[in-house]
Motif scaffolding. Structure first.
Motif, PDB file in Angstrom:
ATOM      1  N   GLY A  68       0.802  -1.220   0.000  1.00  0.00           N
ATOM      2  CA  GLY A  68       0.000   0.000   0.000  1.00  0.00           C
ATOM      3  C   GLY A  68       0.833   1.267   0.000  1.00  0.00           C
ATOM      4  N   VAL A  69       2.097   1.149  -0.396  1.00  0.00           N
ATOM      5  CA  VAL A  69       2.991   2.307  -0.423  1.00  0.00           C
ATOM      6  C   VAL A  69       2.813   3.100  -1.713  1.00  0.00           C
ATOM      7  CG1 VAL A  69       5.426   3.007  -0.408  1.00  0.00           C
ATOM      8  CG2 VAL A  69       4.658   1.147   1.068  1.00  0.00           C
ATOM      9  N   LYS A  70       2.584   2.400  -2.805  1.00  0.00           N
ATOM     10  CA  LYS A  70       2.417   3.042  -4.112  1.00  0.00           C
ATOM     11  C   LYS A  70       0.949   3.259  -4.435  1.00  0.00           C
ATOM     12  CE  LYS A  70       6.600   3.301  -5.798  1.00  0.00           C
ATOM     13  NZ  LYS A  70       7.218   4.573  -5.958  1.00  0.00           N
ATOM     14  N   GLU A  71       0.702   4.316  -5.181  1.00  0.00           N
ATOM     15  CA  GLU A  71      -0.624   4.597  -5.743  1.00  0.00           C
ATOM     16  C   GLU A  71      -0.496   4.274  -7.227  1.00  0.00           C
ATOM     17  OE1 GLU A  71      -4.290   5.226  -5.080  1.00  0.00           O
ATOM     18  OE2 GLU A  71      -3.170   6.305  -3.556  1.00  0.00           O
ATOM     19  N   PRO A  72      -0.643   2.980  -7.607  1.00  0.00           N
ATOM     20  CA  PRO A  72      -0.343   2.577  -8.985  1.00  0.00           C
ATOM     21  C   PRO A  72      -1.359   3.102  -9.988  1.00  0.00           C
ATOM     22  CG  PRO A  72      -1.268   0.740  -7.790  1.00  0.00           C
ATOM     23  CD  PRO A  72      -1.094   1.863  -6.788  1.00  0.00           C
ATOM     24  N   SER A  73      -0.889   3.264 -11.211  1.00  0.00           N
ATOM     25  CA  SER A  73      -1.771   3.682 -12.305  1.00  0.00           C
ATOM     26  C   SER A  73      -2.678   2.518 -12.683  1.00  0.00           C
ATOM     27  CB  SER A  73      -0.939   4.096 -13.526  1.00  0.00           C
ATOM     28  OG  SER A  73      -0.286   2.958 -14.068  1.00  0.00           O
ATOM     29  N   SER A  74      -3.727   2.830 -13.427  1.00  0.00           N
ATOM     30  CA  SER A  74      -4.648   1.775 -13.866  1.00  0.00           C
ATOM     31  C   SER A  74      -3.926   0.779 -14.771  1.00  0.00           C
ATOM     32  CB  SER A  74      -5.853   2.379 -14.577  1.00  0.00           C
ATOM     33  OG  SER A  74      -5.456   3.164 -15.672  1.00  0.00           O
ATOM     34  N   GLU A  75      -2.940   1.248 -15.531  1.00  0.00           N
ATOM     35  CA  GLU A  75      -2.172   0.347 -16.394  1.00  0.00           C
ATOM     36  C   GLU A  75      -1.371  -0.652 -15.566  1.00  0.00           C
ATOM     37  OE1 GLU A  75      -2.161   3.681 -16.765  1.00  0.00           O
ATOM     38  OE2 GLU A  75      -3.124   3.952 -18.709  1.00  0.00           O
ATOM     39  N   MET A  76      -0.780  -0.194 -14.463  1.00  0.00           N
ATOM     40  CA  MET A  76      -0.004  -1.093 -13.598  1.00  0.00           C
ATOM     41  C   MET A  76      -0.920  -2.102 -12.914  1.00  0.00           C
ATOM     42  SD  MET A  76       3.120  -0.618 -13.777  1.00  0.00           S
ATOM     43  CE  MET A  76       4.558   0.363 -13.559  1.00  0.00           C
ATOM     44  N   ILE A  77      -2.080  -1.627 -12.469  1.00  0.00           N
ATOM     45  CA  ILE A  77      -3.035  -2.536 -11.825  1.00  0.00           C
ATOM     46  C   ILE A  77      -3.487  -3.596 -12.825  1.00  0.00           C
ATOM     47  CG2 ILE A  77      -5.301  -2.722 -10.724  1.00  0.00           C
ATOM     48  CD1 ILE A  77      -4.834   0.199  -9.715  1.00  0.00           C
ATOM     49  N   ALA A  78      -3.776  -3.178 -14.055  1.00  0.00           N
ATOM     50  CA  ALA A  78      -4.193  -4.124 -15.091  1.00  0.00           C
ATOM     51  C   ALA A  78      -3.100  -5.137 -15.386  1.00  0.00           C
ATOM     52  CB  ALA A  78      -4.585  -3.371 -16.359  1.00  0.00           C
ATOM     53  N   ALA A  79      -1.849  -4.699 -15.419  1.00  0.00           N
ATOM     54  CA  ALA A  79      -0.735  -5.606 -15.701  1.00  0.00           C
ATOM     55  C   ALA A  79      -0.596  -6.665 -14.611  1.00  0.00           C
ATOM     56  CB  ALA A  79       0.565  -4.813 -15.843  1.00  0.00           C
ATOM     57  N   VAL A  80      -0.693  -6.249 -13.378  1.00  0.00           N
ATOM     58  CA  VAL A  80      -0.563  -7.203 -12.272  1.00  0.00           C
ATOM     59  C   VAL A  80      -1.784  -8.118 -12.212  1.00  0.00           C
ATOM     60  CG1 VAL A  80      -0.305  -7.452  -9.763  1.00  0.00           C
ATOM     61  CG2 VAL A  80       0.991  -5.681 -10.977  1.00  0.00           C
ATOM     62  N   ALA A  81      -2.965  -7.558 -12.434  1.00  0.00           N
ATOM     63  CA  ALA A  81      -4.175  -8.389 -12.456  1.00  0.00           C
ATOM     64  C   ALA A  81      -4.055  -9.460 -13.544  1.00  0.00           C
ATOM     65  CB  ALA A  81      -5.415  -7.521 -12.692  1.00  0.00           C
ATOM     66  N   GLY A  82      -3.589  -9.056 -14.720  1.00  0.00           N
ATOM     67  CA  GLY A  82      -3.399 -10.013 -15.804  1.00  0.00           C
ATOM     68  C   GLY A  82      -2.401 -11.099 -15.443  1.00  0.00           C
ATOM     69  N   ALA A  83      -1.325 -10.711 -14.766  1.00  0.00           N
ATOM     70  CA  ALA A  83      -0.314 -11.687 -14.345  1.00  0.00           C
ATOM     71  C   ALA A  83      -0.883 -12.668 -13.326  1.00  0.00           C
ATOM     72  CB  ALA A  83       0.904 -10.970 -13.765  1.00  0.00           C
ATOM     73  N   LEU A  84      -1.904 -12.243 -12.599  1.00  0.00           N
ATOM     74  CA  LEU A  84      -2.544 -13.113 -11.605  1.00  0.00           C
ATOM     75  C   LEU A  84      -3.784 -13.806 -12.166  1.00  0.00           C
ATOM     76  CD1 LEU A  84      -2.197 -10.740  -8.523  1.00  0.00           C
ATOM     77  CD2 LEU A  84      -0.966 -12.898  -8.907  1.00  0.00           C
ATOM     78  N   ASP A  85      -4.027 -13.640 -13.469  1.00  0.00           N
ATOM     79  CA  ASP A  85      -5.170 -14.264 -14.158  1.00  0.00           C
ATOM     80  C   ASP A  85      -6.520 -13.860 -13.572  1.00  0.00           C
ATOM     81  OD1 ASP A  85      -3.612 -15.617 -16.053  1.00  0.00           O
ATOM     82  OD2 ASP A  85      -3.247 -17.275 -14.664  1.00  0.00           O
ATOM     83  N   VAL A  86      -6.656 -12.568 -13.217  1.00  0.00           N
ATOM     84  CA  VAL A  86      -7.954 -12.048 -12.776  1.00  0.00           C
ATOM     85  C   VAL A  86      -8.286 -10.829 -13.621  1.00  0.00           C
ATOM     86  CG1 VAL A  86      -7.793 -12.890 -10.393  1.00  0.00           C
ATOM     87  CG2 VAL A  86      -6.981 -10.614 -10.936  1.00  0.00           C
ATOM     88  N   SER A  87      -9.563 -10.601 -13.826  1.00  0.00           N
ATOM     89  CA  SER A  87      -9.971  -9.422 -14.583  1.00  0.00           C
ATOM     90  C   SER A  87      -9.990  -8.211 -13.661  1.00  0.00           C
ATOM     91  CB  SER A  87     -11.368  -9.639 -15.182  1.00  0.00           C
ATOM     92  OG  SER A  87     -12.336  -9.636 -14.139  1.00  0.00           O
ATOM     93  N   LEU A  88      -9.941  -7.026 -14.269  1.00  0.00           N
ATOM     94  CA  LEU A  88     -10.035  -5.802 -13.479  1.00  0.00           C
ATOM     95  C   LEU A  88     -11.378  -5.736 -12.761  1.00  0.00           C
ATOM     96  CD1 LEU A  88      -8.386  -3.064 -15.704  1.00  0.00           C
ATOM     97  CD2 LEU A  88      -7.581  -3.959 -13.522  1.00  0.00           C
ATOM     98  N   GLY A  89     -12.420  -6.215 -13.406  1.00  0.00           N
ATOM     99  CA  GLY A  89     -13.741  -6.225 -12.777  1.00  0.00           C
ATOM    100  C   GLY A  89     -13.767  -7.088 -11.526  1.00  0.00           C
ATOM    101  N   ASP A  90     -13.211  -8.299 -11.634  1.00  0.00           N
ATOM    102  CA  ASP A  90     -13.175  -9.195 -10.474  1.00  0.00           C
ATOM    103  C   ASP A  90     -12.300  -8.622  -9.363  1.00  0.00           C
ATOM    104  OD1 ASP A  90     -14.896 -11.009 -11.619  1.00  0.00           O
ATOM    105  OD2 ASP A  90     -13.286 -12.296 -12.403  1.00  0.00           O
ATOM    106  N   LEU A  91     -11.175  -8.030  -9.742  1.00  0.00           N
ATOM    107  CA  LEU A  91     -10.281  -7.427  -8.752  1.00  0.00           C
ATOM    108  C   LEU A  91     -10.976  -6.259  -8.057  1.00  0.00           C
ATOM    109  CD1 LEU A  91      -7.458  -7.295  -7.454  1.00  0.00           C
ATOM    110  CD2 LEU A  91      -6.776  -5.806  -9.344  1.00  0.00           C
ATOM    111  N   THR A  92     -11.640  -5.417  -8.826  1.00  0.00           N
ATOM    112  CA  THR A  92     -12.349  -4.266  -8.271  1.00  0.00           C
ATOM    113  C   THR A  92     -13.468  -4.721  -7.343  1.00  0.00           C
ATOM    114  OG1 THR A  92     -11.831  -2.977 -10.240  1.00  0.00           O
ATOM    115  CG2 THR A  92     -13.612  -2.168  -8.851  1.00  0.00           C
ATOM    116  N   LEU A  93     -14.201  -5.751  -7.736  1.00  0.00           N
ATOM    117  CA  LEU A  93     -15.280  -6.278  -6.902  1.00  0.00           C
ATOM    118  C   LEU A  93     -14.734  -6.816  -5.581  1.00  0.00           C
ATOM    119  CD1 LEU A  93     -18.264  -6.919  -6.550  1.00  0.00           C
ATOM    120  CD2 LEU A  93     -17.839  -9.086  -7.738  1.00  0.00           C
ATOM    121  N   ALA A  94     -13.610  -7.515  -5.629  1.00  0.00           N
ATOM    122  CA  ALA A  94     -13.007  -8.054  -4.402  1.00  0.00           C
ATOM    123  C   ALA A  94     -12.583  -6.927  -3.464  1.00  0.00           C
ATOM    124  CB  ALA A  94     -11.814  -8.943  -4.751  1.00  0.00           C
TER     125      ALA A  94
END
Length: 121
Positions: A68-94
């Motif tokens: 929780g140190v970084k305030e990542p951009s939406s592109e970074m969040i999408a990249a990590v979500a993709g690497a974890l095989d989850v969609s942005l929608g599922d990640l946002t819902l969680a």
């Protein structure tokens, strides 16, 4: 003759003033995001370097996201979500589900939030 130095106290702070109980604080989005990313990574049995490599970010950056140190951009969040095989929608819902579990009326804490509130006023 030598004088004894006394500690300074703020003028409005009296020692016998009762302190108000602290309310639970609502977590920041970046904290909830970081906890969710770490949980997902650990559920996959991966270490930081594996997930970071697939996401195209440094292990240090991913670690900062998870803490929780970084305030990542939406592109970074999408990249990590993709690497974890989850969609942005599922990640946002969680994350939203995590934040909804916090008691109503709890306010964010910390100097960043206080400064944001001061600027908004």
């Amino acid at each position: 003759m030598a004088e004894t130095a006394r500690p300074l106290m703020p003028a409005d702070d009296t020692p016998d003033k009762p302190t108000a109980p602290r309310r639970p604080t609502e977590p920041l989005w970046r904290d909830a995001l970081g906890q969710c990313l770490r949980r997902l990574r650990l559920e996959r049995g991966e270490i930081l370097t594996e997930t970071a490599r697939r996401a195209g970010v440094s292990p240090q950056y991913l670690s900062e996201m998870e803490r929780g140190v970084k305030e990542p951009s939406s592109e970074m969040i999408a990249a990590v979500a993709g690497a974890l095989d989850v969609s942005l929608g599922d990640l946002t819902l969680a994350i939203a589900t995590t934040l909804l579990a916090v008691p109503a009326g709890a306010a964010p804490a910390g100097p960043t939030c206080q400064a944001a509130y001061a600027l908004a006023a």
